[in-house]
Design an enzyme around this catalytic site. Structure first.
Site, PDB file in Angstrom:
ATOM      1  N   GLU A 144     109.437  78.128  48.953  1.00 41.71           N
ATOM      2  CA  GLU A 144     110.493  77.499  48.356  1.00 41.71           C
ATOM      3  C   GLU A 144     109.887  77.267  47.230  1.00 41.71           C
ATOM      4  O   GLU A 144     108.430  76.568  47.182  1.00 41.71           O
ATOM      5  CB  GLU A 144     110.834  76.022  49.417  1.00 41.71           C
ATOM      6  N   THR A 145     110.987  77.465  45.869  1.00 40.35           N
ATOM      7  CA  THR A 145     111.185  76.506  44.785  1.00 40.35           C
ATOM      8  C   THR A 145     111.704  75.636  44.643  1.00 40.35           C
ATOM      9  O   THR A 145     112.954  76.524  44.635  1.00 40.35           O
ATOM     10  CB  THR A 145     110.034  77.421  44.006  1.00 40.35           C
TER      11      THR A 145
END
Length: 261
Positions: free
Chosen positions: A46-47
């Site tokens: 995830e970013t």
């Protein structure tokens, strides 16, 4: 355009443990396409992107493939960046998100997520999920994710789902949680996402929005310690609050720098 970026290992007290998340502070939102491309380029589970909104923040999360509705470890990582690197000296950090208001309490090394409870309900799993596992679950439930309960920790630790079979189904934006009562902790889990570039998520805070109410009722206790038994391993301190759950952990910075696009 030059953008700051941090990479943080969440739900661990040491680098190379827990779940890595990229965190990008923004002054204003980028287009969805650009944020999705950055997340793909970062190639971590995830970013998180965030902007300041009054005295709080707005947060969004992207996997390399899609935007998520909720992500625990990247929110923990974002709070770590805000508190430890951007020097916002607040006892709690407020986020607005696609899943409503989220709060992260800051207490020395510990960060505590205040997330919505997502109680899983009994259901039947698609046959393809069951075919991908070499063990039969004793219970099957679902909220956002399918939650498969097994007889003991050893099954979870040694489970080897057949990825080619599991990839026949798309659970966007959910996944498959496998869980069991723990030996030295209250419960253990692992998390798999069919058709995702990262098949096994190392530590999944959002999955504990379902695991906490389930295990709280099953074990008859509100405060619990959990381990996610991925190769990186993550430790989570959990508390059932009824409509909300508290998920606590530590985080460490692995890298900081800039994106140039």
């Amino acid at each position: 355009m030059k953008l700051p970026i941090f990479q943080v290992d969440a739900f661990t007290d040491k680098v190379f443990g827990g779940n890595p998340a990229a965190v990008c502070p923004l002054e204003q939102w980028l287009t969805d396409d650009v944020m999705q491309r950055i997340a793909l380029e970062n190639s971590v589970a995830e970013t998180a992107f965030f902007i300041q909104l009054g005295e709080g923040f707005e947060i969004r999360w992207f996997t390399p493939e899609i935007e998520m509705d909720l992500c625990g470890h990247a929110t923990l990582a974002t709070a770590h960046v805000i508190a430890r690197h951007l020097n916002f000296l607040m006892p709690s950090i407020q986020f607005q998100s696609k899943s409503g208001e989220l709060t992260v309490a800051v207490e020395e090394e510990l960060l505590t997520l205040n997330f919505p409870s997502r109680k899983p309900e009994p259901c039947e799993a698609p046959q393809v999920i069951l075919d991908a596992l070499q063990h039969k679950p004793v219970e099957i439930l679902k909220s956002r994710d399918y939650v498969l309960v097994f007889e003991d920790e050893n099954v979870i630790r040694h489970l080897k789902p057949n990825q080619s079979i599991l990839n026949q189904i798309n659970l966007d934006p959910g996944g498959v949680v496998v869980t069991a009562k723990g030996k030295d902790v209250d419960f253990v889990s692992r998390f798999f996402t069919p058709q995702a570039s990262i098949f096994e998520d190392p530590v999944t805070g959002s999955a504990h929005c379902s695991l906490i109410p389930y295990w709280s009722k099953t074990l008859g206790k509100d405060s619990m310690i959990a381990l996610q038994l991925s190769p990186r391993v993550g430790k989570l301190l959990c508390k059932n609050m009824g409509e909300r759950v508290l998920i606590s952990g530590e985080a460490v910075t692995y890298m900081q720098g800039h994106i140039i696009i």
